[in-house]
Design an enzyme around this catalytic site. Structure first.
Site, PDB file in Angstrom:
ATOM      1  N   HIS A  44      25.422  91.024  -1.166  1.00 20.39           N
ATOM      2  CA  HIS A  44      24.465  91.590  -2.032  1.00 20.39           C
ATOM      3  C   HIS A  44      23.785  92.695  -1.487  1.00 20.39           C
ATOM      4  O   HIS A  44      23.791  92.699  -0.217  1.00 20.39           O
ATOM      5  CB  HIS A  44      23.028  90.670  -2.261  1.00 20.39           C
ATOM      6  CG  HIS A  44      23.609  89.247  -2.822  1.00 20.39           C
ATOM      7  ND1 HIS A  44      23.489  88.923  -3.907  1.00 20.39           N
ATOM      8  CD2 HIS A  44      23.878  88.204  -2.147  1.00 20.39           C
ATOM      9  CE1 HIS A  44      24.016  87.570  -4.289  1.00 20.39           C
ATOM     10  NE2 HIS A  44      24.219  87.278  -2.854  1.00 20.39           N
ATOM     11  N   TYR A  45      23.258  93.792  -2.289  1.00 17.16           N
ATOM     12  CA  TYR A  45      22.003  94.578  -1.552  1.00 17.16           C
ATOM     13  C   TYR A  45      20.863  94.104  -2.245  1.00 17.16           C
ATOM     14  O   TYR A  45      20.796  93.456  -3.343  1.00 17.16           O
ATOM     15  CB  TYR A  45      22.412  95.981  -2.105  1.00 17.16           C
ATOM     16  CG  TYR A  45      22.572  96.582  -3.501  1.00 17.16           C
ATOM     17  CD1 TYR A  45      21.512  96.364  -4.530  1.00 17.16           C
ATOM     18  CD2 TYR A  45      23.744  97.222  -3.739  1.00 17.16           C
ATOM     19  CE1 TYR A  45      21.817  96.801  -5.789  1.00 17.16           C
ATOM     20  CE2 TYR A  45      23.784  97.851  -5.012  1.00 17.16           C
ATOM     21  CZ  TYR A  45      22.872  97.561  -6.019  1.00 17.16           C
ATOM     22  OH  TYR A  45      22.941  97.908  -7.479  1.00 17.16           O
ATOM     23  N   THR A  46      19.762  94.472  -1.526  1.00 21.88           N
ATOM     24  CA  THR A  46      18.296  93.887  -2.098  1.00 21.88           C
ATOM     25  C   THR A  46      17.922  94.546  -3.087  1.00 21.88           C
ATOM     26  O   THR A  46      17.014  94.146  -3.867  1.00 21.88           O
ATOM     27  CB  THR A  46      17.715  94.117  -0.809  1.00 21.88           C
ATOM     28  OG1 THR A  46      17.236  95.317  -0.334  1.00 21.88           O
ATOM     29  CG2 THR A  46      18.088  93.044   0.311  1.00 21.88           C
ATOM     30  N   GLU A 109      22.390  89.167   2.143  1.00 24.41           N
ATOM     31  CA  GLU A 109      21.963  90.318   1.419  1.00 24.41           C
ATOM     32  C   GLU A 109      21.728  91.558   2.469  1.00 24.41           C
ATOM     33  O   GLU A 109      21.315  91.385   3.650  1.00 24.41           O
ATOM     34  CB  GLU A 109      20.506  90.194   1.249  1.00 24.41           C
ATOM     35  CG  GLU A 109      20.007  89.036   0.141  1.00 24.41           C
ATOM     36  CD  GLU A 109      20.090  89.790  -1.238  1.00 24.41           C
ATOM     37  OE1 GLU A 109      20.262  90.980  -1.278  1.00 24.41           O
ATOM     38  OE2 GLU A 109      19.844  89.134  -2.301  1.00 24.41           O
ATOM     39  N   HIS A 147      28.269  89.955  -5.201  1.00 21.29           N
ATOM     40  CA  HIS A 147      27.877  89.476  -6.311  1.00 21.29           C
ATOM     41  C   HIS A 147      28.141  89.870  -7.671  1.00 21.29           C
ATOM     42  O   HIS A 147      28.459  89.160  -8.649  1.00 21.29           O
ATOM     43  CB  HIS A 147      26.365  89.741  -6.167  1.00 21.29           C
ATOM     44  CG  HIS A 147      25.397  88.795  -7.090  1.00 21.29           C
ATOM     45  ND1 HIS A 147      23.916  89.107  -7.088  1.00 21.29           N
ATOM     46  CD2 HIS A 147      25.653  87.766  -7.638  1.00 21.29           C
ATOM     47  CE1 HIS A 147      23.429  88.154  -7.649  1.00 21.29           C
ATOM     48  NE2 HIS A 147      24.312  87.342  -8.239  1.00 21.29           N
ATOM     49  N   ASP A 157      25.747  94.376  -7.640  1.00 22.23           N
ATOM     50  CA  ASP A 157      25.677  94.446  -6.165  1.00 22.23           C
ATOM     51  C   ASP A 157      26.909  93.986  -5.429  1.00 22.23           C
ATOM     52  O   ASP A 157      27.241  92.913  -6.109  1.00 22.23           O
ATOM     53  CB  ASP A 157      24.310  93.893  -5.473  1.00 22.23           C
ATOM     54  CG  ASP A 157      23.951  92.608  -5.934  1.00 22.23           C
ATOM     55  OD1 ASP A 157      24.380  92.280  -7.086  1.00 22.23           O
ATOM     56  OD2 ASP A 157      23.328  91.841  -4.969  1.00 22.23           O
TER      57      ASP A 157
HETATM   58 ZN   LIG Z   1      22.973  90.115  -5.608  1.00 21.82          ZN
END
Ligand SMILES: [Zn+2]
Length: 236
Positions: A44-46, A109, A147, A157
């Protein structure tokens, strides 16, 4: 460690390991359901402005979200949830026809707004972490997904700036196929190939195309093209 022949996966960091994560416990987790163990790693990215902001959010009981790990832009690694436990990062979606991705995965993340490249220290830390998790749980490269792969249309993401090819070259993600993109290949053939690659969520054609492009050719625009088939088509 081994207890009575049963391997216990201790994810709580050891203080002697210089690569050990900084423990920052989140209350947002539960037990994995149906005795499931991690077979996937979801990246993921935040989409937040700083690692601290993300850390606060991922540990806030009001928001009911978390991840097992957070990697800062400078490469700092935090662990929020034990790998044995079910963190709340994936939400609705599926991969290879399987749902409840939270029970099947480890969530990582990456501190990134989604609008800028991922830093070298962050990528290096991610690669080391992936290697360890994959070894601990016997997760193959094809178990490392984004994700957006499992929640197409709902999540985007780790996004178009994420370097999937780099992970592929290091055997930390499944290598894309390099088959010929056929000129006459129809839409339903694309869906069949995408499903075989894991993109099984029920979404419309455009959403599916966008999700596959995010993973393999994020610069792709417009209608379905032969080049969209290539990363999904085994070489004949
Ligand atoms: Zn995500």
């Amino acid at each position: 460690m081994h207890v009575a022949g049963i391997q216990v996966h201790s994810a709580v960091p050891s203080t002697t390991d210089p690569q050990a994560p900084i423990w920052h416990a989140s209350p947002n987790y539960g037990p994995r359901r149906d005795g499931l163990k991690p077979s996937l790693i979801v990246l993921h990215y935040t989409a937040m402005n700083s690692a601290q902001e993300a850390l606060d959010r991922l540990c806030d009981p009001v928001h009911e979200i978390s991840a097992h790990y957070l990697i800062g832009g400078d490469g700092t690694l935090w662990q929020l949830v034990r790998e044995e436990d079910r963190a709340w990062h994936a939400g609705a979606g599926e991969w290879h026809g399987q749902s409840d991705i939270n029970s099947r995965s480890i969530g990582v993340e990456l501190d990134n707004t989604g609008k800028h490249p991922f830093s070298e220290p962050q990528m290096q830390r991610l690669e080391k972490l992936l290697h360890k998790i994959m070894h601990r749980w016997t997760i193959q490269p094809n178990g490392v997904i984004g994700h957006s792969d499992m929640a197409p249309g709902r999540k985007f993401d780790p996004g178009p700036r994420f370097d999937w090819l780099r992970l592929e070259r290091n055997a930390l993600a499944a290598s894309r196929e390099q088959g010929d993109g056929r000129q006459d290949a129809p839409q339903d053939r694309f869906r069949t190939l995408a499903q075989a690659a894991g993109f099984s969520a029920e979404v419309d054609d455009e959403t599916l195309l966008n999700a596959v492009r995010l993973r393999y050719r994020p610069w792709g625009k417009g209608p379905l093209r032969p080049a969209d088939f290539a990363p999904l088509t085994p070489q004949s």
